[in-house]
Design an enzyme around this catalytic site. Structure first.
Site, mmCIF file in Angstrom:
data_model
loop_
_atom_site.group_PDB
_atom_site.id
_atom_site.type_symbol
_atom_site.label_atom_id
_atom_site.label_comp_id
_atom_site.label_asym_id
_atom_site.label_seq_id
_atom_site.Cartn_x
_atom_site.Cartn_y
_atom_site.Cartn_z
ATOM 1 N N THR A 11 0.831 -1.214 0.000
ATOM 2 C CA THR A 11 0.000 0.000 0.000
ATOM 3 C C THR A 11 0.863 1.260 0.000
ATOM 4 O O THR A 11 0.763 2.106 -0.899
ATOM 5 C CB THR A 11 -0.943 -0.006 1.225
ATOM 6 O OG1 THR A 11 -1.698 -1.211 1.210
ATOM 7 C CG2 THR A 11 -1.876 1.184 1.217
ATOM 8 N N LYS A 100 6.091 1.963 12.350
ATOM 9 C CA LYS A 100 6.110 2.321 13.783
ATOM 10 C C LYS A 100 6.521 1.189 14.691
ATOM 11 O O LYS A 100 7.052 1.405 15.781
ATOM 12 C CB LYS A 100 4.769 2.902 14.256
ATOM 13 C CG LYS A 100 3.531 2.132 13.818
ATOM 14 C CD LYS A 100 3.113 2.580 12.447
ATOM 15 C CE LYS A 100 2.235 1.588 11.764
ATOM 16 N NZ LYS A 100 0.957 2.136 11.372
ATOM 17 N N GLU A 124 8.730 10.282 9.918
ATOM 18 C CA GLU A 124 7.531 11.123 10.079
ATOM 19 C C GLU A 124 6.234 10.334 9.866
ATOM 20 O O GLU A 124 5.247 10.518 10.580
ATOM 21 C CB GLU A 124 7.588 12.301 9.089
ATOM 22 C CG GLU A 124 6.418 13.251 9.164
ATOM 23 C CD GLU A 124 6.326 13.962 10.505
ATOM 24 O OE1 GLU A 124 7.187 14.777 10.818
ATOM 25 O OE2 GLU A 124 5.369 13.680 11.251
ATOM 26 N N VAL A 127 3.861 8.009 12.611
ATOM 27 C CA VAL A 127 2.779 8.462 13.506
ATOM 28 C C VAL A 127 1.879 9.427 12.748
ATOM 29 O O VAL A 127 2.353 10.407 12.165
ATOM 30 C CB VAL A 127 3.328 9.173 14.767
ATOM 31 C CG1 VAL A 127 2.184 9.628 15.670
ATOM 32 C CG2 VAL A 127 4.284 8.276 15.528
ATOM 33 N N ILE A 131 0.032 13.521 8.796
ATOM 34 C CA ILE A 131 0.112 14.682 9.699
ATOM 35 C C ILE A 131 1.558 14.947 10.105
ATOM 36 O O ILE A 131 2.221 14.053 10.628
ATOM 37 C CB ILE A 131 -0.715 14.436 10.991
ATOM 38 C CG1 ILE A 131 -2.134 14.015 10.654
ATOM 39 C CG2 ILE A 131 -0.687 15.641 11.902
ATOM 40 C CD1 ILE A 131 -2.934 13.531 11.868
ATOM 41 N N GLY A 182 -6.992 0.104 2.654
ATOM 42 C CA GLY A 182 -5.534 0.151 2.890
ATOM 43 C C GLY A 182 -5.151 0.816 4.194
ATOM 44 O O GLY A 182 -4.004 1.217 4.374
ATOM 45 N N ASP A 196 -1.068 -0.607 17.926
ATOM 46 C CA ASP A 196 -0.533 0.372 16.983
ATOM 47 C C ASP A 196 -0.517 1.772 17.613
ATOM 48 O O ASP A 196 0.497 2.478 17.578
ATOM 49 C CB ASP A 196 -1.387 0.350 15.700
ATOM 50 C CG ASP A 196 -0.914 1.351 14.672
ATOM 51 O OD1 ASP A 196 0.112 1.100 14.032
ATOM 52 O OD2 ASP A 196 -1.565 2.403 14.522
ATOM 53 N N LYS A 200 2.652 4.276 18.708
ATOM 54 C CA LYS A 200 2.736 5.672 18.257
ATOM 55 C C LYS A 200 2.872 6.636 19.434
ATOM 56 O O LYS A 200 3.658 7.588 19.370
ATOM 57 C CB LYS A 200 1.508 6.012 17.417
ATOM 58 C CG LYS A 200 1.524 5.323 16.055
ATOM 59 C CD LYS A 200 0.175 5.402 15.382
ATOM 60 C CE LYS A 200 0.199 4.863 13.966
ATOM 61 N NZ LYS A 200 -1.148 4.679 13.418
#
Ligand code: NDP
Ligand code: HSE
Length: 404
Positions: A11, A100, A124, A127, A131, A182, A196, A200
């Site tokens: 993906t 992550k 970057e 997380v 953003i 995805g 997850d 993060k």
């Protein structure tokens, strides 16, 4: 020309190739040099695909090619990603990753290797998808003492909870769609059970507080026990259920947790829906700063990865200093945190009213049409420890959700 290799054509990896192909001119201008994808590594073949001519199955081809200056790791998982990334860094190649799991487990070591080699390990996209939050924590917010980080850090679970609340979807249908779009991890248990989001918040907290936050020590609950009936009660209470990840510094102690919370409609996180994530960072002097955007998905995530590639290309022989000490930050348990709880019960409210009042004085009882054989109640503020002790006095408890 700066040659790069992309490890993993799934993906995010296919998104990275697409973004670089689509925006190659402007990316080259911003990087100060053309970025060329020299290799794509994957287990599969992609006959007829754009990457066919650059596809390799052997990582050593990439490792032994000195012209490859930047490696993009978007395979996921800890192994062989860790081995490939470490070897790349030791060979003097900068690495950009969205992984992550890898960053939370081996971040400080990999940053340290990059520092010694005068190159970069950038993450970057690990997380908050698209953003920008890691870069701001490492640069724009460094003047202040960060006291709290709180937010919605998982797109899959936020998408599931939103679809359940807004469209009345079953959990399984919402998860299946998140996978098709995805958003979900290869093993979606990492999303659903909160692992997850836990990784993060560990990454953000380590960067914000300057010491390593061990993700395995963070109290973590996922959304697998949240039912459609819970969401009906949440609506009646004027709330939405959100999986929140947070960490906090208070009175010399650090706390961190991940769990579903009831968020009131007046709270800014209430309207963060679908795959969107939002993160509050609270500093002693700056107060609240909020970051918001797409938390997952092919192209949003790929853009964050490619932005790291641009940064790495701009700093090919210069390490961008990131402070993440290998020393562990001690976390204090959450048992003294005080908050209200919503509790869901089986049976009739009249039968249990007195016992509930004895355990939680002033509790507010409520019913919804969708739960004819049960009811709920809301406690006043109580510590986690007291709550768990008093709850033992009641029978028929079906679940509980904390209030934010
Ligand atoms: P995918 O599973 O879609 O892609 C991973 C790709 O890597 C697959 O093509 C896989 O091949 C390939 N791969 C796996 N192991 C190897 C190996 N040993 N050698 C070569 N290729 C390998 O995952 P995503 O793209 O969704 O995610 C990648 C990373 O990005 C993960 O760490 C994920 O957590 C992170 N991420 C994902 C986001 C998203 O929205 N999807 C957002 C932010 C971060 P095969 O399929 O044949 O096994
Ligand atoms: N599975 C992750 C999520 C991908 O849904 O947030 C982005 O990190």
């Amino acid at each position: 020309m700066t040659d790069i290799a992309v490890l993993g054509y799934g993906t995010v990896g296919s998104g990275v190739v697409e973004v670089i192909d689509k925006n190659s001119k402007s990316i080259g201008m911003k990087a100060g040099d053309e970025i060329r994808i020299k290799y794509v590594l994957d287990l599969r073949d992609f006959p007829g695909d754009r990457v066919e001519s650059v596809l390799v199955h052997d990582f050593d081809v990439i490792l032994s090619d000195p012209s490859v200056r930047i490696v993009v790791e978007v395979m996921g998982g800890v192994e062989p990603a860790y081995t490939f990334v470490k070897k790349s860094l030791l060979a003097g190649k900068s690495v950009c990753t969205s992984n992550k799991e890898l960053v939370a487990k081996h971040g400080p070591e990999l940053i340290s290797i990059a520092r010694k080699k005068g190159i970069n390990f950038l993450f970057e996209a690990s997380v908050g998808g698209a953003i920008p939050v890691i870069r701001p924590i490492n640069s724009s917010l460094t003047a202040d003492a960060i006291l709290q980080i709180k937010g919605i850090l998982n797109g899959t679970t936020n998408y599931i909870l939103t679809q359940m609340a807004d469209e009345g979807w079953e959990f399984d249908k919402a998860l299946e769609t998140a996978q098709k779009l995805g958003y979900a991890e290869r093993d979606p248990e990492a999303d659903i059970e909160g692992y997850d989001a836990c990784r993060k918040i560990a990454i953000l907290s380590s960067l914000a507080y300057g010491r390593n936050v061990d993700f395995e020590k963070i109290y973590t609950e996922g959304i697998s026990k949240i039912t459609a009936t819970d969401i009906c009660y949440a609506k009646k209470l004027g709330c939405a259920v959100k999986l929140l990840a947070s960490s906090e510094y208070d009175d010399g102690k650090y706390y961190a947790m991940v769990a579903p919370f009831l968020v009131r409609s007046t709270h800014p996180l209430y309207s963060v829906n679908g795959v969107y994530n939002a993160i509050f960072v609270n500093g002693e002097s700056i107060g609240d700063v909020m970051f918001y955007g797409s938390g997952a998905g092919k192209l949003p995530t790929a853009c964050a990865v490619v932005a790291d590639v641009v940064d790495a290309a701009k700093h090919l022989d210069k390490h961008i200093y990131t402070f993440w000490s290998e020393e562990d930050l001690e976390l204090t348990g959450i048992e003294n945190a005080t908050r209200s709880f919503f509790v869901r019960m089986s049976g009739k409210p009249e039968e249990q009213k007195d016992r509930i009042e004895a355990a939680f004085a002033g509790a507010q009882m409520l019913t919804v049409d969708e739960d004819p054989d049960g009811f709920g109640f809301v406690t006043g503020p109580v510590t986690e420890k007291e709550f768990n002790e008093r709850l033992k006095d009641l029978t028929g408890v079906k679940g509980r959700i904390r209030f934010e």
